[in-house]
Design a protein around this motif. Structure first.
Motif, short mmCIF file in Angstrom:
data_model
loop_
_atom_site.label_atom_id
_atom_site.label_comp_id
_atom_site.label_asym_id
_atom_site.label_seq_id
_atom_site.Cartn_x
_atom_site.Cartn_y
_atom_site.Cartn_z
N ASP A 118 -0.49 -4.31 -1.70
CA ASP A 118 0.89 -4.52 -2.15
C ASP A 118 1.73 -3.63 -1.24
O ASP A 118 1.78 -2.41 -1.43
N CYS A 119 2.36 -4.23 -0.24
CA CYS A 119 3.09 -3.45 0.76
C CYS A 119 4.29 -2.73 0.18
O CYS A 119 4.59 -1.60 0.58
N ARG B 129 -0.40 -14.18 2.41
CA ARG B 129 0.34 -13.74 1.22
C ARG B 129 -0.17 -14.45 -0.01
O ARG B 129 -0.44 -15.64 0.01
N TRP C 12 0.96 -9.63 -3.03
CA TRP C 12 -0.18 -9.09 -2.29
C TRP C 12 -0.32 -9.74 -0.92
O TRP C 12 -0.02 -10.91 -0.75
N ARG C 13 -0.85 -8.97 0.01
CA ARG C 13 -1.34 -9.51 1.28
C ARG C 13 -2.85 -9.36 1.22
O ARG C 13 -3.37 -8.25 1.09
N CYS D 73 0.71 -4.66 6.74
CA CYS D 73 2.08 -4.84 6.26
C CYS D 73 3.13 -4.96 7.36
O CYS D 73 4.21 -5.46 7.12
N ARG D 74 2.80 -4.49 8.52
CA ARG D 74 3.80 -4.54 9.59
C ARG D 74 3.33 -5.35 10.78
O ARG D 74 4.04 -5.45 11.76
N PHE E 24 -2.37 0.20 6.57
CA PHE E 24 -1.08 -0.28 6.07
C PHE E 24 -0.27 -0.87 7.21
O PHE E 24 0.33 -1.94 7.08
#
Length: 119
Positions: free
Chosen positions: A69-70, A42, A46-47, A117-118, A113
Motif C-alpha cells: 500500500d504505497c 494495481r 494495493w500494488r 511505488c515509484r 518501495f
C-alpha cells in the motif's frame, strides 16, 4: 531499509506471467531479493507483485506475490512457495484477514518501495 524476515519474506504464490523482469533489491546480507517489475499491478489500494528470494547456504528459491500500500507505506505477505530442483517443496497461503503486514520505517529511502511505488 527493509531487513526484517517479514519484509524479506514478501513472498507468495506466483502469479502466471508471460514476461519476467527481475530487479535486485539491495540491502540484505546473505540474501538475494528481487522484484519482478513486469508483474506489478494495481488491486485497489494495493500494488501486487512477484518476488524471488534466495539465501546463502539454503537450497531452493522462494517465489511469490506480495502487496504494498504505497499511500500508507505498508507491505503485506500473502503466501509463499519454496521451489528446489524444479519442484515445489512447500507452499503456504495467508487468508485475507490473517496476512502479516509491516509498516515501512522510511518509505522514501526503502529500495523495494521505490521499485514498486515509484517505478
Amino acid at each position: 531499509m527493509i531487513r526484517s524476515p517479514l519484509t524479506l519474506g514478501l513472498i507468495a504464490l506466483a502469479l502466471p506471467a508471460a514476461a519476467q523482469t527481475w530487479k535486485p533489491v539491495p540491502g540484505a546480507a546473505n540474501v538475494a531479493f528481487a522484484i519482478d517489475t513486469a508483474s506489478i499491478k494495481r488491486e485497489g489500494k494495493w500494488r501486487v507483485f512477484r518476488t524471488r528470494t534466495t539465501s546463502l547456504g539454503v537450497e531452493g528459491t522462494i517465489i511469490g506475490t506480495a502487496a504494498m500500500d504505497c499511500a500508507a507505506g505498508v507491505t503485506e505477505l500473502r503466501g509463499q512457495r519454496l521451489v528446489a530442483r524444479g519442484k515445489t517443496v512447500r507452499e503456504r497461503t495467508f487468508p485475507v484477514g490473517k496476512r502479516p503486514r509491516q509498516k515501512i520505517a522510511n518509505p522514501a529511502r526503502d529500495p523495494a518501495f521505490r521499485i514498486v511505488c515509484r517505478g
